[in-house]
Design an enzyme around this catalytic site. Structure first.
Site, mmCIF file in Angstrom:
data_model
loop_
_atom_site.group_PDB
_atom_site.id
_atom_site.type_symbol
_atom_site.label_atom_id
_atom_site.label_comp_id
_atom_site.label_asym_id
_atom_site.label_seq_id
_atom_site.Cartn_x
_atom_site.Cartn_y
_atom_site.Cartn_z
ATOM 1 N N ARG A 44 0.831 -1.208 0.000
ATOM 2 C CA ARG A 44 0.000 0.000 0.000
ATOM 3 C C ARG A 44 0.869 1.264 0.000
ATOM 4 O O ARG A 44 0.421 2.348 -0.355
ATOM 5 C CB ARG A 44 -0.951 0.003 1.207
ATOM 6 N N TYR A 95 -14.255 17.294 -16.784
ATOM 7 C CA TYR A 95 -14.643 15.895 -16.954
ATOM 8 C C TYR A 95 -15.942 15.618 -16.185
ATOM 9 O O TYR A 95 -16.096 16.051 -15.034
ATOM 10 C CB TYR A 95 -13.512 15.013 -16.426
ATOM 11 N N ASP A 163 -6.542 19.902 -14.500
ATOM 12 C CA ASP A 163 -6.630 18.575 -15.111
ATOM 13 C C ASP A 163 -5.995 18.690 -16.491
ATOM 14 O O ASP A 163 -6.533 19.350 -17.376
ATOM 15 C CB ASP A 163 -8.096 18.125 -15.197
ATOM 16 N N LYS A 189 -5.769 7.670 -20.460
ATOM 17 C CA LYS A 189 -5.935 8.308 -21.764
ATOM 18 C C LYS A 189 -4.574 8.372 -22.481
ATOM 19 O O LYS A 189 -4.003 7.347 -22.759
ATOM 20 C CB LYS A 189 -6.577 9.677 -21.560
HETATM 21 C C1 LIG Z 1 -11.140 10.050 -18.150
HETATM 22 C C2 LIG Z 1 -10.871 11.331 -17.474
HETATM 23 C C3 LIG Z 1 -10.798 11.415 -16.069
HETATM 24 C C4 LIG Z 1 -11.057 10.216 -15.177
HETATM 25 O O1 LIG Z 1 -10.059 9.266 -15.325
HETATM 26 P P1 LIG Z 1 -10.277 7.670 -15.183
HETATM 27 O O2 LIG Z 1 -8.920 7.148 -15.428
HETATM 28 O O3 LIG Z 1 -11.293 7.271 -16.199
HETATM 29 O O4 LIG Z 1 -10.762 7.433 -13.790
HETATM 30 C C5 LIG Z 1 -10.494 12.642 -15.511
HETATM 31 N N1 LIG Z 1 -10.286 13.742 -16.271
HETATM 32 C C6 LIG Z 1 -10.356 13.695 -17.620
HETATM 33 C C7 LIG Z 1 -10.131 14.934 -18.407
HETATM 34 C C8 LIG Z 1 -10.651 12.497 -18.264
HETATM 35 O O5 LIG Z 1 -10.738 12.473 -19.594
#
Ligand SMILES: *Cc1c(COP(=O)(O)O)cnc(C)c1O
Length: 352
Positions: A44, A95, A163, A189
């Site tokens: 962890r 998001y 983000d 992504k």
């Molecule tokens: C997909 C996404 C998230 C969330 O991420 P996960 O890996 O799906 O939990 C957060 N911010 C953006 C801009 C995203 O495209």
């Protein structure tokens, strides 16, 4: 030595101690526990491949990285730093999972939220001045608006978060260039880049903020699987090359869509691998476009090697945010631009 180019950082960092005979890649260590007396006692707290991945991402963003089992787990960990009752100002083009989480936390009395147009700098700064947290996302999703990230710094919130999933640290470095405190990525992504792993990462401007995030990770038990992190690290090795190629294709597609009668408007931020188009003929035409593509794949998500298309207003969370009915978001992959364009042309021809 001169500071390394990001493309070199992506390839050469995160390789362990460089002792003769060591494997070139930090191996996947599948062990929940470690012999007492070392740096890591229990899984962890850490894993050798976490450290390798964090070293690379930290260097690319210019901060200290902390890996999470998903992007949303990383988002949630950051929100844990907001004091009880604290005020959060967030981009309404954030998001959808982030917006839903904020709304649920507000409903439970944990914090208060206001959504703003993050591309309107003066309004966003006015709203976020003195807030516990300012949450920016740029380019916005799926409208592809571009925020003035350095200008937003004038708001002086307790924490300024960006983000950076859409832009990647290759195209935008909010810690270094905009004075952000924290950057978050869905590594699912572009960073992972192959649509085969779910992972997230927070990058803090300094070690003290990173250790707060690390503590939340441990307390939440938000433990990333070593195999997932290994795959994402392998993805990072080619991130600069993939971003370069997909960005060039996205720019070319934006131009070609712009002069096609089947498209009313192209939403393209001017950089990056994402764009949206407003299909002529409304929601039904946009649906037919998505089901008419043969090479591109109708699917949610983004940032993989394959081109994806998706009509976003089908989702409640985008419909309520005012996303046009005929908007199709396109995540540009690594196929040849002419093949992708021919596919889009034939899909548009089926509509008109
Ligand atoms: C997909 C996404 C998230 C969330 O991420 P996960 O890996 O799906 O939990 C957060 N911010 C953006 C801009 C995203 O495209």
């Amino acid at each position: 030595m001169e500071p390394l180019d990001p493309s070199t950082i992506a390839v050469s960092l995160g390789r362990g101690a460089h002792r003769a005979g060591d494997p070139l890649n930090v191996p996947v260590v599948l062990s929940s526990t470690f012999r007492a007396g070392g740096a890591i006692g229990y899984a962890r707290e850490g894993n050798p491949v976490w450290e390798a991945f964090e070293e690379v991402i930290g260097a690319l963003e210019g901060g200290v990285a902390v890996v999470f089992p998903s992007g949303l787990a990383a988002v949630r960990a950051i929100l844990e730093l907001v004091p009880v009752g604290g005020h959060v100002v967030a981009a309404h083009g954030s998001y959808s999972g982030t917006r839903r989480l904020l709304q649920d936390l507000e409903a439970r009395g944990r914090l208060t939220t206001r959504l703003v147009d993050i591309t309107d700098t003066s309004t966003a700064v006015g709203a976020a001045d003195g807030a516990a947290l300012l949450w920016a996302e740029s380019p916005t999703n799926p409208m592809m608006g571009v925020a003035d990230l350095a200008g937003l710094r004038a708001a002086k919130p307790e924490l300024y978060v960006v983000d950076n999933t859409f832009a990647t640290p290759l195209l935008q470095r909010p810690l270094v260039d905009a004075g952000a405190d924290l950057v978050v990525h869905s590594a699912t992504k572009l960073i992972g880049g192959h649509s085969d792993v779910v992972l997230g990462v927070v990058v803090a401007r300094d070690e003290s903020l990173a250790s707060e995030i690390r503590q939340v990770r441990t307390e939440h038990g938000a433990v990333a699987g070593p195999l997932e992190v290994f795959l994402a690290l392998r993805g990072v090795r080619t991130l600069p090359v993939r971003v370069e190629r997909a960005s060039a294709t996205a720019a070319a597609l934006a131009g070609r869509f712009g002069s096609h009668a089947g498209v009313d408007e192209v939403l393209y931020p001017g950089f990056g691998t994402m764009l949206s188009v407003l299909v002529h003929g409304g929601a039904a035409a946009a649906e037919r476009f998505c089901s008419g593509v043969r090479l591109a794949v109708p699917a949610t998500s983004l940032g993989g090697v394959e081109t994806l298309v998706e009509r976003r207003a089908q989702y409640h969370w985008d419909a309520v945010a005012g996303v046009p009915d005929n908007l199709v978001r396109i995540s540009v992959g690594l196929e040849h631009v002419d093949d992708v364009w021919r596919d889009f042309e034939q899909a548009l021809a089926q509509i008109t």
